[in-house]
Design an enzyme around this catalytic site. Structure first.
Site, PDB file in Angstrom:
ATOM      1  N   LYS A   1       0.801  -1.341  -0.058  1.00 29.64           N
ATOM      2  CA  LYS A   1      -0.032  -0.042  -0.193  1.00 29.64           C
ATOM      3  C   LYS A   1       0.908   1.124  -0.040  1.00 29.64           C
ATOM      4  CE  LYS A   1      -3.837   2.170   1.975  1.00 29.64           C
ATOM      5  NZ  LYS A   1      -3.585   3.517   1.849  1.00 29.64           N
TER       6      LYS A   1
ATOM      7  N   GLU B   1       2.992   1.601   4.808  1.00 30.13           N
ATOM      8  CA  GLU B   1       1.599   2.092   5.184  1.00 30.13           C
ATOM      9  C   GLU B   1       0.801   1.003   5.405  1.00 30.13           C
ATOM     10  OE1 GLU B   1      -1.942   4.886   3.623  1.00 30.13           O
ATOM     11  OE2 GLU B   1      -0.437   4.486   2.585  1.00 30.13           O
TER      12      GLU B   1
ATOM     13  N   ASP C   1       1.803   5.402  -0.218  1.00 33.01           N
ATOM     14  CA  ASP C   1       1.286   6.601   0.536  1.00 33.01           C
ATOM     15  C   ASP C   1       1.740   7.883  -0.340  1.00 33.01           C
ATOM     16  OD1 ASP C   1       0.230   8.253   2.271  1.00 33.01           O
ATOM     17  OD2 ASP C   1       2.094   8.183   3.618  1.00 33.01           O
TER      18      ASP C   1
END
Length: 343
Positions: free
Chosen positions: A47, A191, A49
């Site tokens: 994930k 993240e 950011d």
């Protein structure tokens, strides 16, 4: 059928539809879950950011970098536009995330802010903030809409869509081992992960077929006001935050950390221009002295540890302004029940 689709399975080729290239396709969005799991039928990706960007490359070679609220971002990232013109193999629509990486290779939204604030292509070209574009999906390629194809098949097409070289990067993923990879992601300071159903189609909305495994809590909030600074602090003391629920603006607490002096001054100047006499909140009361209320039109990203039972944030930290989401679309991110793995 296009040679770029030759790697698709027979079933997937039947699910690809020959159509004129769309001007716009709404991006698929993930749901938050704390019910982490491993499943061999699911893919697990890092994930990132950064800023979500959908790329439209047309038959004449024109490239459009579009935010999820349909703003053109070419002037913010001219080097990405140039790279895509040089590296694409056919007209296509690709989904991905633009990021700025720190020295450890971890994406940092605050670092990307410098590029998101530029006012011209020349300013972007002179910036010392280097960006990369990580791609994770393909929606359209060489005359065919592939959103009805399974994700694993779309990944094959994505891999062939570009000649991969920096600053363009293919987002690597793992099949299965979701729990192990999630722990690794948190240990590295990422993240989190995005878990995706390998057989899932690409839908143009939020879907439980994409799930967020977050190492830290964060989401967007709308700014509803600010407090006066104290002591030697410049600009303002804290931002008043909120989100929309059933069309009502709900107070979510204050954030007073995560700012440097330049951000305090710049943001204070913007907030002063949208001040108002009355509270914009329909639910909740800041109950704070020396408050300046503002029209709720600026959206920011905030990290925090948890929600209280009264919809207030614990230990919030400001990360930066967002330009890719409309204020009325900012809601409290509710947890989704993860899909049961197939046995």
């Amino acid at each position: 059928m296009s040679d770029l689709l030759s790697r698709l399975s027979d079933n997937a080729r039947e699910q690809a539809h020959e159509v004129e290239q769309p001007e716009w396709m709404d991006p698929m969005q993930a749901k938050l879950t704390h019910d982490h799991f491993s499943d061999d039928a699911w893919l697990y990706e890092r994930k990132l950011d950064g800023e979500r960007v959908i790329v439209y490359i047309e038959s004449d070679g024109k490239v459009r970098l579009m935010s999820r609220n349909q703003e053109c971002l070419n002037d913010s990232y001219p080097e990405l536009e140039r790279a895509l013109k040089e590296c694409h193999k056919a007209p296509c629509i690709l989904d991905g995330e633009v990021v700025a990486l720190n020295d450890d290779g971890v994406s940092e939204f605050q670092k990307l802010q410098a590029r998101m604030k530029v006012s011209s292509r020349d300013e972007a070209c002179q910036s010392d903030v280097k960006v990369h574009f990580y791609f994770f999906d393909c929606l359209y390629i060489d005359g065919y809409d592939v959103t009805d194809c399974p994700l694993t098949e779309r990944k094959k097409v994505l891999k062939e869509a570009l000649d991969w070289q920096d600053p363009l990067r293919f987002t690597e993923y793992r099949k299965g081992d979701g729990l192990e990879y999630y722990q690794e992601a948190c240990d590295k300071g990422w993240e989190g992960l995005i878990a995706k159903d390998g057989e899932g189609t690409y839908v143009h909305s939020r879907s439980p077929k994409w799930l967020k495994f977050k190492c830290v809590m964060e989401q967007e909030f709308v700014i509803g006001g600010y407090t006066e600074p104290e002591g030697d602090r410049v600009g303002f003391g804290a931002l008043l935050l909120g989100f929309y629920r059933d069309a009502k603006f709900v107070y979510a607490g204050q954030v007073g950390t995560g700012f440097d002096d330049d951000t305090l001054r710049e943001l204070h100047d913007r907030l002063q221009k949208i001040e108002r006499d009355t509270s914009p909140y329909d639910e909740g009361d800041p109950q704070t002295k020396d408050v300046h209320f503002v029209t709720p039109e600026l959206v920011c990203e905030v990290g925090f540890t948890e929600w209280t039972k009264k919809d207030q944030l614990r230990h919030p930290r400001y990360k930066g302004l967002r330009r890719d989401k409309e204020p009325e679309d900012v809601h409290k991110e509710e947890e989704s029940q993860a899909a049961e793995p197939e046995l």
